[in-house]
Design a protein around this motif. Structure first.
Motif, PDB file in Angstrom:
ATOM      1  N   VAL A   1       0.845  -1.179   0.000  1.00  0.00           N
ATOM      2  CA  VAL A   1       0.000   0.000   0.000  1.00  0.00           C
ATOM      3  C   VAL A   1       0.888   1.239   0.000  1.00  0.00           C
ATOM      4  CG1 VAL A   1      -0.199   0.090   2.532  1.00  0.00           C
ATOM      5  CG2 VAL A   1      -1.971   1.145   1.091  1.00  0.00           C
ATOM      6  N   GLN A   2       0.478   2.262  -0.745  1.00  0.00           N
ATOM      7  CA  GLN A   2       1.186   3.540  -0.758  1.00  0.00           C
ATOM      8  C   GLN A   2       0.334   4.580  -0.052  1.00  0.00           C
ATOM      9  OE1 GLN A   2       1.961   4.083  -4.996  1.00  0.00           O
ATOM     10  NE2 GLN A   2       4.081   3.430  -4.682  1.00  0.00           N
ATOM     11  N   LEU A   3       0.997   5.411   0.745  1.00  0.00           N
ATOM     12  CA  LEU A   3       0.290   6.399   1.558  1.00  0.00           C
ATOM     13  C   LEU A   3       0.734   7.801   1.187  1.00  0.00           C
ATOM     14  CD1 LEU A   3       0.692   4.646   5.016  1.00  0.00           C
ATOM     15  CD2 LEU A   3      -1.228   4.440   3.436  1.00  0.00           C
ATOM     16  N   GLN A   4      -0.202   8.732   1.219  1.00  0.00           N
ATOM     17  CA  GLN A   4       0.121  10.131   0.961  1.00  0.00           C
ATOM     18  C   GLN A   4      -0.593  10.994   1.985  1.00  0.00           C
ATOM     19  OE1 GLN A   4      -0.340  11.383  -3.082  1.00  0.00           O
ATOM     20  NE2 GLN A   4       0.257  13.486  -2.673  1.00  0.00           N
ATOM     21  N   ALA A   5       0.195  11.730   2.747  1.00  0.00           N
ATOM     22  CA  ALA A   5      -0.360  12.616   3.765  1.00  0.00           C
ATOM     23  C   ALA A   5      -0.497  14.029   3.209  1.00  0.00           C
ATOM     24  CB  ALA A   5       0.540  12.628   4.995  1.00  0.00           C
ATOM     25  N   SER A   6      -1.546  14.719   3.629  1.00  0.00           N
ATOM     26  CA  SER A   6      -1.764  16.094   3.190  1.00  0.00           C
ATOM     27  C   SER A   6      -2.588  16.836   4.236  1.00  0.00           C
ATOM     28  CB  SER A   6      -2.490  16.113   1.840  1.00  0.00           C
ATOM     29  OG  SER A   6      -3.777  15.530   1.966  1.00  0.00           O
ATOM     30  N   PHE A  28      -7.381  -1.431   1.393  1.00  0.00           N
ATOM     31  CA  PHE A  28      -7.068  -0.450   2.429  1.00  0.00           C
ATOM     32  C   PHE A  28      -7.752  -0.773   3.741  1.00  0.00           C
ATOM     33  CE2 PHE A  28      -5.983   3.365   4.449  1.00  0.00           C
ATOM     34  CZ  PHE A  28      -7.118   3.974   4.965  1.00  0.00           C
ATOM     35  N   SER A  29      -8.967  -1.274   3.675  1.00  0.00           N
ATOM     36  CA  SER A  29      -9.713  -1.558   4.896  1.00  0.00           C
ATOM     37  C   SER A  29      -9.044  -2.617   5.760  1.00  0.00           C
ATOM     38  CB  SER A  29     -11.140  -1.994   4.557  1.00  0.00           C
ATOM     39  OG  SER A  29     -11.130  -3.189   3.809  1.00  0.00           O
ATOM     40  N   SER A  30      -8.121  -3.362   5.191  1.00  0.00           N
ATOM     41  CA  SER A  30      -7.423  -4.408   5.939  1.00  0.00           C
ATOM     42  C   SER A  30      -6.172  -3.901   6.649  1.00  0.00           C
ATOM     43  CB  SER A  30      -7.030  -5.559   5.001  1.00  0.00           C
ATOM     44  OG  SER A  30      -8.184  -6.167   4.445  1.00  0.00           O
ATOM     45  N   TYR A  31      -5.916  -2.611   6.540  1.00  0.00           N
ATOM     46  CA  TYR A  31      -4.732  -2.019   7.165  1.00  0.00           C
ATOM     47  C   TYR A  31      -5.135  -1.116   8.323  1.00  0.00           C
ATOM     48  CZ  TYR A  31      -1.902  -3.433   3.132  1.00  0.00           C
ATOM     49  OH  TYR A  31      -1.261  -4.141   2.166  1.00  0.00           O
ATOM     50  N   ALA A  32      -4.508  -1.326   9.464  1.00  0.00           N
ATOM     51  CA  ALA A  32      -4.561  -0.321  10.517  1.00  0.00           C
ATOM     52  C   ALA A  32      -3.687   0.857  10.090  1.00  0.00           C
ATOM     53  CB  ALA A  32      -4.051  -0.914  11.819  1.00  0.00           C
ATOM     54  N   VAL A  33      -3.905   1.996  10.667  1.00  0.00           N
ATOM     55  CA  VAL A  33      -3.139   3.184  10.298  1.00  0.00           C
ATOM     56  C   VAL A  33      -2.746   3.950  11.554  1.00  0.00           C
ATOM     57  CG1 VAL A  33      -3.195   5.412   9.092  1.00  0.00           C
ATOM     58  CG2 VAL A  33      -4.256   3.405   8.037  1.00  0.00           C
ATOM     59  N   ALA A  98       1.369   2.607   8.011  1.00  0.00           N
ATOM     60  CA  ALA A  98       0.557   1.404   8.153  1.00  0.00           C
ATOM     61  C   ALA A  98       1.457   0.204   8.412  1.00  0.00           C
ATOM     62  CB  ALA A  98      -0.286   1.170   6.899  1.00  0.00           C
ATOM     63  N   PRO A  99       1.045  -0.682   9.296  1.00  0.00           N
ATOM     64  CA  PRO A  99       1.787  -1.926   9.499  1.00  0.00           C
ATOM     65  C   PRO A  99       1.417  -2.929   8.406  1.00  0.00           C
ATOM     66  CG  PRO A  99      -0.123  -1.895  10.903  1.00  0.00           C
ATOM     67  CD  PRO A  99      -0.136  -0.592  10.148  1.00  0.00           C
ATOM     68  N   GLU A 100       1.915  -4.095   8.459  1.00  0.00           N
ATOM     69  CA  GLU A 100       1.547  -5.126   7.496  1.00  0.00           C
ATOM     70  C   GLU A 100       0.044  -5.415   7.584  1.00  0.00           C
ATOM     71  OE1 GLU A 100       3.182  -6.339   5.106  1.00  0.00           O
ATOM     72  OE2 GLU A 100       5.245  -5.786   5.595  1.00  0.00           O
ATOM     73  N   GLU A 109       7.777   2.878  15.902  1.00  0.00           N
ATOM     74  CA  GLU A 109       8.028   3.043  14.476  1.00  0.00           C
ATOM     75  C   GLU A 109       8.301   1.719  13.784  1.00  0.00           C
ATOM     76  OE1 GLU A 109      10.597   7.079  14.941  1.00  0.00           O
ATOM     77  OE2 GLU A 109      10.528   6.224  12.936  1.00  0.00           O
ATOM     78  N   TRP A 110       9.026   0.835  14.454  1.00  0.00           N
ATOM     79  CA  TRP A 110       9.440  -0.406  13.799  1.00  0.00           C
ATOM     80  C   TRP A 110       8.260  -1.328  13.506  1.00  0.00           C
ATOM     81  CZ3 TRP A 110       7.977  -4.715  16.408  1.00  0.00           C
ATOM     82  CH2 TRP A 110       7.812  -4.611  17.785  1.00  0.00           C
ATOM     83  N   GLU A 111       7.111  -1.034  14.096  1.00  0.00           N
ATOM     84  CA  GLU A 111       5.934  -1.853  13.852  1.00  0.00           C
ATOM     85  C   GLU A 111       5.237  -1.487  12.538  1.00  0.00           C
ATOM     86  OE1 GLU A 111       4.570  -0.908  18.132  1.00  0.00           O
ATOM     87  OE2 GLU A 111       3.746  -2.911  17.744  1.00  0.00           O
ATOM     88  N   TYR A 112       5.685  -0.422  11.904  1.00  0.00           N
ATOM     89  CA  TYR A 112       5.045   0.065  10.682  1.00  0.00           C
ATOM     90  C   TYR A 112       5.937  -0.174   9.476  1.00  0.00           C
ATOM     91  CZ  TYR A 112       1.654   2.259  13.733  1.00  0.00           C
ATOM     92  OH  TYR A 112       0.673   2.469  14.664  1.00  0.00           O
ATOM     93  N   THR A 113       5.326  -0.643   8.391  1.00  0.00           N
ATOM     94  CA  THR A 113       6.059  -0.974   7.173  1.00  0.00           C
ATOM     95  C   THR A 113       5.943   0.117   6.111  1.00  0.00           C
ATOM     96  OG1 THR A 113       5.624  -3.326   7.585  1.00  0.00           O
ATOM     97  CG2 THR A 113       6.284  -2.699   5.341  1.00  0.00           C
ATOM     98  N   TYR A 114       4.776   0.726   6.006  1.00  0.00           N
ATOM     99  CA  TYR A 114       4.488   1.670   4.929  1.00  0.00           C
ATOM    100  C   TYR A 114       4.345   3.075   5.512  1.00  0.00           C
ATOM    101  CZ  TYR A 114       3.305  -2.859   2.994  1.00  0.00           C
ATOM    102  OH  TYR A 114       3.350  -4.166   2.610  1.00  0.00           O
ATOM    103  N   TRP A 115       5.008   4.040   4.866  1.00  0.00           N
ATOM    104  CA  TRP A 115       5.017   5.408   5.369  1.00  0.00           C
ATOM    105  C   TRP A 115       4.659   6.381   4.264  1.00  0.00           C
ATOM    106  CZ3 TRP A 115       6.077   6.862  10.430  1.00  0.00           C
ATOM    107  CH2 TRP A 115       6.515   5.830  11.269  1.00  0.00           C
TER     108      TRP A 115
END
Length: 125
Positions: A1-6, A28-33, A98-100, A109-115
């Motif tokens: 998953v790719q994330l974009q903050a704004s 996306f619904s399967s990812y915590a954020v 988002a984590p896995e 921080e180490w619990e998250y894979t996607y930033w």
């Protein structure tokens, strides 16, 4: 998953901002954020998290409890961070992450894979 903050910007103390984290992908619904922030001269810190699917579970760091609200809209692949009663100490670059898939969003921080790339929030006093 790719994330974009704004949604970052300049706001006066006491004001409000609403950040958005938009994700790509159909699951996306399967990812915590989670949301993190890095203030000038400080390490990145955890702010808030929301569970996957319906987002029934949320968690906040003490300093933002009662002021910030995290929510999700899976139909729009978006997680929002509503920030109220902002003060100078909230000035930072804000990141969503988002984590896995299907795993719990922790506070490290180490619990998250996607930033996401980060969005700057500046609160003037």
């Amino acid at each position: 998953v790719q994330l974009q903050a704004s949604g970052g910007g300049l706001v006066q103390a006491g004001g409000s901002l609403r950040l958005a984290c938009v994700a790509s992908g159909r699951t996306f619904s399967s990812y915590a954020v989670g949301w993190f922030r890095r203030a000038p001269g400080k390490e990145r810190e955890f702010i808030a998290s929301i569970s996957w699917r319906s987002g029934d579970y949320t968690y906040y760091t003490e300093s933002v409890k009662g002021r910030f609200t995290i929510s999700r809209d899976n139909a729009k692949n978006t997680v929002h961070l509503e920030m109220n009663s902002l003060n100078a100490e909230d000035t930072a670059i804000y990141y969503c992450a988002a984590p896995e898939v299907g795993t719990i969003a922790g506070i490290q921080e180490w619990e998250y894979t996607y930033w996401g790339q980060g969005t700057l929030v500046t609160v003037s006093s």
